[in-house]
Design a protein around this motif. Sequence first.
Motif, mmCIF file in Angstrom:
data_model
loop_
_atom_site.group_PDB
_atom_site.id
_atom_site.type_symbol
_atom_site.label_atom_id
_atom_site.label_comp_id
_atom_site.label_asym_id
_atom_site.label_seq_id
_atom_site.Cartn_x
_atom_site.Cartn_y
_atom_site.Cartn_z
ATOM 1 N N GLN A 110 46.892 93.917 -5.113
ATOM 2 C CA GLN A 110 46.805 95.368 -5.025
ATOM 3 C C GLN A 110 46.927 95.806 -3.569
ATOM 4 O O GLN A 110 46.339 95.189 -2.688
ATOM 5 N N GLY A 111 47.722 96.827 -3.340
ATOM 6 C CA GLY A 111 47.859 97.344 -1.986
ATOM 7 C C GLY A 111 48.954 96.666 -1.176
ATOM 8 O O GLY A 111 49.228 97.043 -0.041
ATOM 9 N N SER A 112 49.604 95.664 -1.772
ATOM 10 C CA SER A 112 50.650 94.946 -1.036
ATOM 11 C C SER A 112 51.925 95.792 -0.923
ATOM 12 O O SER A 112 52.775 95.532 -0.069
ATOM 13 N N GLY A 113 52.037 96.793 -1.797
ATOM 14 C CA GLY A 113 53.243 97.610 -1.810
ATOM 15 C C GLY A 113 54.107 97.305 -3.029
ATOM 16 O O GLY A 113 55.306 97.603 -3.051
ATOM 17 N N LYS A 114 53.502 96.759 -4.046
ATOM 18 C CA LYS A 114 54.244 96.291 -5.223
ATOM 19 C C LYS A 114 54.929 97.426 -5.981
ATOM 20 O O LYS A 114 56.112 97.330 -6.304
ATOM 21 N N THR A 115 54.162 98.497 -6.240
ATOM 22 C CA THR A 115 54.737 99.607 -7.002
ATOM 23 C C THR A 115 55.853 100.287 -6.203
ATOM 24 O O THR A 115 56.931 100.573 -6.734
ATOM 25 N N THR A 116 55.587 100.510 -4.934
ATOM 26 C CA THR A 116 56.604 101.111 -4.066
ATOM 27 C C THR A 116 57.863 100.252 -4.039
ATOM 28 O O THR A 116 58.989 100.765 -4.148
ATOM 29 N N LYS A 120 61.698 100.994 -5.059
ATOM 30 C CA LYS A 120 62.765 100.857 -4.046
ATOM 31 C C LYS A 120 63.878 99.952 -4.559
ATOM 32 O O LYS A 120 65.066 100.225 -4.383
ATOM 33 N N THR A 249 56.513 93.294 2.854
ATOM 34 C CA THR A 249 56.444 94.727 3.133
ATOM 35 C C THR A 249 55.832 94.980 4.509
ATOM 36 O O THR A 249 55.343 94.067 5.160
ATOM 37 N N ARG A 250 55.868 96.232 4.905
ATOM 38 C CA ARG A 250 55.289 96.706 6.173
ATOM 39 C C ARG A 250 55.894 96.017 7.392
ATOM 40 O O ARG A 250 55.235 95.830 8.411
ATOM 41 N N ASP A 252 57.944 97.359 9.104
ATOM 42 C CA ASP A 252 58.152 98.442 10.070
ATOM 43 C C ASP A 252 56.947 98.540 11.009
ATOM 44 O O ASP A 252 56.976 99.259 11.994
ATOM 45 N N LEU A 276 60.577 98.374 4.957
ATOM 46 C CA LEU A 276 60.553 98.909 6.322
ATOM 47 C C LEU A 276 60.033 100.339 6.369
ATOM 48 O O LEU A 276 60.436 101.119 7.230
ATOM 49 N N GLU A 278 57.718 103.720 3.987
ATOM 50 C CA GLU A 278 57.243 104.226 2.698
ATOM 51 C C GLU A 278 58.358 104.892 1.896
ATOM 52 O O GLU A 278 58.239 105.085 0.696
HETATM 53 P P1 GDP Z 1 50.477 98.290 -4.787
HETATM 54 O O1 GDP Z 1 49.004 98.515 -4.998
HETATM 55 O O2 GDP Z 1 50.767 96.882 -4.405
HETATM 56 O O3 GDP Z 1 51.314 98.749 -5.914
HETATM 57 O O4 GDP Z 1 50.853 99.132 -3.486
HETATM 58 P P2 GDP Z 1 51.652 100.504 -3.348
HETATM 59 O O5 GDP Z 1 53.055 100.341 -3.744
HETATM 60 O O6 GDP Z 1 50.872 101.586 -4.013
HETATM 61 O O7 GDP Z 1 51.628 100.682 -1.768
HETATM 62 C C1 GDP Z 1 50.452 100.871 -1.026
HETATM 63 C C2 GDP Z 1 50.775 101.718 0.207
HETATM 64 O O8 GDP Z 1 51.636 100.996 1.067
HETATM 65 C C3 GDP Z 1 51.501 103.008 -0.124
HETATM 66 O O9 GDP Z 1 50.985 104.042 0.666
HETATM 67 C C4 GDP Z 1 52.947 102.706 0.254
HETATM 68 O O10 GDP Z 1 53.662 103.863 0.619
HETATM 69 C C5 GDP Z 1 52.780 101.770 1.419
HETATM 70 N N1 GDP Z 1 53.929 100.872 1.625
HETATM 71 C C6 GDP Z 1 54.563 100.082 0.717
HETATM 72 N N2 GDP Z 1 55.564 99.388 1.302
HETATM 73 C C7 GDP Z 1 55.575 99.733 2.607
HETATM 74 C C8 GDP Z 1 56.384 99.349 3.745
HETATM 75 O O11 GDP Z 1 57.309 98.533 3.681
HETATM 76 N N3 GDP Z 1 56.060 99.937 4.930
HETATM 77 C C9 GDP Z 1 55.035 100.844 5.055
HETATM 78 N N4 GDP Z 1 54.792 101.359 6.256
HETATM 79 N N5 GDP Z 1 54.269 101.213 4.015
HETATM 80 C C10 GDP Z 1 54.529 100.679 2.815
#
Ligand code: GDP
Length: 297
Positions: A110-116, A120, A249-250, A252, A276, A278
């Motif tokens: 959770q929070g890794s950026g999976k959904t985003t 993408k 992710t992240r 950037d 890279l 959001e």
């Molecule tokens: P999940 O819990 O793994 O599904 O995480 P989310 O997709 O909800 O992402 C958590 C936060 O990380 C969100 O605010 C996203 O916009 C941000 N995020 C995801 N990928 C990246 C990235 O590559 N770079 C940056 N700066 N933020 C990201």
Amino acid sequence: MFESLSERLGGVFDRLTKQGALSAEDVKTALREVRVALLEADVSLPVARQFIKAVEGKATGASVTKSVTPGQQVVKIVHDELIAMLSGDGPADALKIDNPPAPILMVGLQGSGKTTTTAKLAKRLKDREGKRVLMASLDTNRPAAMEQLAILGTQIGVDTLPIVKGENAVQIAKRAKQQATFGGYDVYMLDTAGRLHIDEVLMDEVQAVRDVAQPRETLLVVDGLTGQDAVNVATEFDEKVGVSGVVLTRMDGDGRGGAALSMRAVTGKPIRFVGLGEKMDALETFEAERIAGRILG
Ligand code: GDP
């Protein structure tokens, strides 16, 4: 700010006498600096050691041409070795998504950026490859996460599986497969639930979903800023569910990208994409060259 490796090595070699070939002594001195640079870039210690060993063998006795300084020569050897270790075998971004509908399983904490990243990647497949994509959220514990995927879907013009209350992850995966088959989709992406830490419940659920979906690709999404943790997460996920590729992710952020090298060296899994930012188009294919430059500073 970090001092770049070239600057570090420049200093070291200024103190050494110039010779026609790199001596064992020169190389040892230089590699101490390389080691510090790698650790500063968040490469894990065992991987840094392994890397230094590989470079030591190549650098000792290497001839220094007139046009480059010994420092530049070492940087070049380090750079080439980084590329070799990071890129592995063949193009990393070509996803196996023939025989529609192809399931792609998205896993990670959770929070890794999976959904985003799911959104993408869906957008990328739609825009660049003209694929019809269906996305489904399997995160039954967090209704907000399911909503988030639906919102992103609307934003990027990619369909999401309608949310049905009371279903478990396996039931959702089955429904996604059905809808993808009958709806004529090329790809369906399953955004699995994450937890804050790896636990058995999570792994059991992901395994059950994997068995039902038989994914063509299982992409692990990890936060590139978490260094050694990212590598541990990857190792666990790979052991338990099998991972076909990694998305960092992240990238950037301020990190120096060392996680990429550790990831590749420890798990042997290709890094397919890097996140890279959001925004929905902030996803790029992994390029060893760019990460190597970043690690070297
Ligand atoms: P999940 O819990 O793994 O599904 O995480 P989310 O997709 O909800 O992402 C958590 C936060 O990380 C969100 O605010 C996203 O916009 C941000 N995020 C995801 N990928 C990246 C990235 O590559 N770079 C940056 N700066 N933020 C990201």
